[in-house]
Design a protein around this motif. Sequence first.
Motif, PDB file in Angstrom:
ATOM      1  N   ALA A 144      88.679  17.479  64.750  1.00 62.21           N
ATOM      2  CA  ALA A 144      88.712  18.899  65.153  1.00 62.21           C
ATOM      3  C   ALA A 144      90.151  19.342  65.257  1.00 62.21           C
ATOM      4  O   ALA A 144      91.068  18.518  65.264  1.00 62.21           O
ATOM      5  CB  ALA A 144      88.007  19.071  66.499  1.00 62.21           C
ATOM      6  N   CYS A 203      84.118  18.724  70.396  1.00 66.68           N
ATOM      7  CA  CYS A 203      83.600  19.194  69.107  1.00 66.68           C
ATOM      8  C   CYS A 203      82.419  20.136  69.369  1.00 66.68           C
ATOM      9  O   CYS A 203      82.015  20.347  70.513  1.00 66.68           O
ATOM     10  CB  CYS A 203      83.154  18.001  68.267  1.00 66.68           C
ATOM     11  N   THR A 239      85.566  22.375  64.722  1.00 70.22           N
ATOM     12  CA  THR A 239      85.154  21.027  64.317  1.00 70.22           C
ATOM     13  C   THR A 239      85.188  20.990  62.792  1.00 70.22           C
ATOM     14  O   THR A 239      84.543  21.811  62.134  1.00 70.22           O
ATOM     15  CB  THR A 239      83.745  20.729  64.832  1.00 70.22           C
TER      16      THR A 239
END
Lengths: 222, 141
Positions: free
Chosen positions: A4, A94, A116
């Motif tokens: 991410a 995420c 993400t």
Amino acid sequence: MIIAERKPIDEIMAMLTGVKRLLLIGCKGCVTVCSAGGEREVEILASLIRLGRKKEGEPIEIIEAALTRQCDKEYVDAIDQWDGQYDAIMSMACGVGVNFIANLRPVATVFPAVNTTSFGGSQLQGVWTEQCAGCGNCILHLTGGLCPVARCAKSLMNGPCGGSQDGKCEINPEVPCIWQHIHDRLHRLNKGASLTAIMPIRDWSTAGHGGPRKTVRDDLTL
Amino acid sequence: MSDFTPDIRAFVCHYTSQQSCAAGAEGMVTDGFPANVRLARQVCTGKLKVSTLLAAFEDGADGVYVVGCPADTCHNAMGSQRAAKRVLAVKKALSELGVEPERIEMFHLERGLHPEFIATAQQMDTRIRALGAGPFKGETA
């Protein structure tokens, strides 16, 4: 791990319009390893949000924390300790973590602080590359351990397209043609002959095309 | 002429600042080191965190700078290179917030260069005076 990266500050600040007390929570899982949303990044983002708000003359109180994981109910429940102390939650986990908080806290406002991006690994310090698409039907045993679903721009199943030039992909000369690598690797392993087999048309239903996926393990359920 | 005196924080390498600090605070000011620059001596600038630099702005600094070893001859191998990366990260963050990235700077100095150490502080003092007060003086939460 799940890779991410933090969203742009102006996008984050826009989400927080009107919020006076924020619970900013990181995750000690994947996003800590890829330096996107662990304790250190929570500390940095909290500081940036406070500075941004000071600049606007609208101060904000921020509770900073990092949960062991945000993808397990047991750990998400730790949020209860801050009940009544925040107007909104911003998660640096995420998308799974943000969804879990939303699932488990129906009346809490929750915002994502990161985008993400992929399932990947650290190629070099500070560089992460996508390695797996989580397609639900792994064929790595047929491709020398290299994934054409995630690493071929067209997710081709039967060799490279015409855009493969000098081992590189036509989308970007820095991107390797994974089919060239699969070809070279299988020949190196004396398995080149396996490339003559034609892979059938792929069933993408396991890749989310059949709706959200669910895994049930009867040996683990209570 | 403006009567604005900037609050400047300097995070300096132990080795790079050694000769200057040996002169003592009064001695440095006598030599021209601006009295409004607050020194925070580091065992190595590579130990500095992004959050520490941001915290200086939160604490009211109008400008922040870091002085480390030359990039290729750092006493701790790569410490000053790491510091430079973190300063760059803060510059980017300040830009994202719509604030002049020049409010933070990285300097690489040889060990023992007393006049250059003083000159660096004067350079930042001049720069921040020209930029004016920092925009983070809002009410603290």
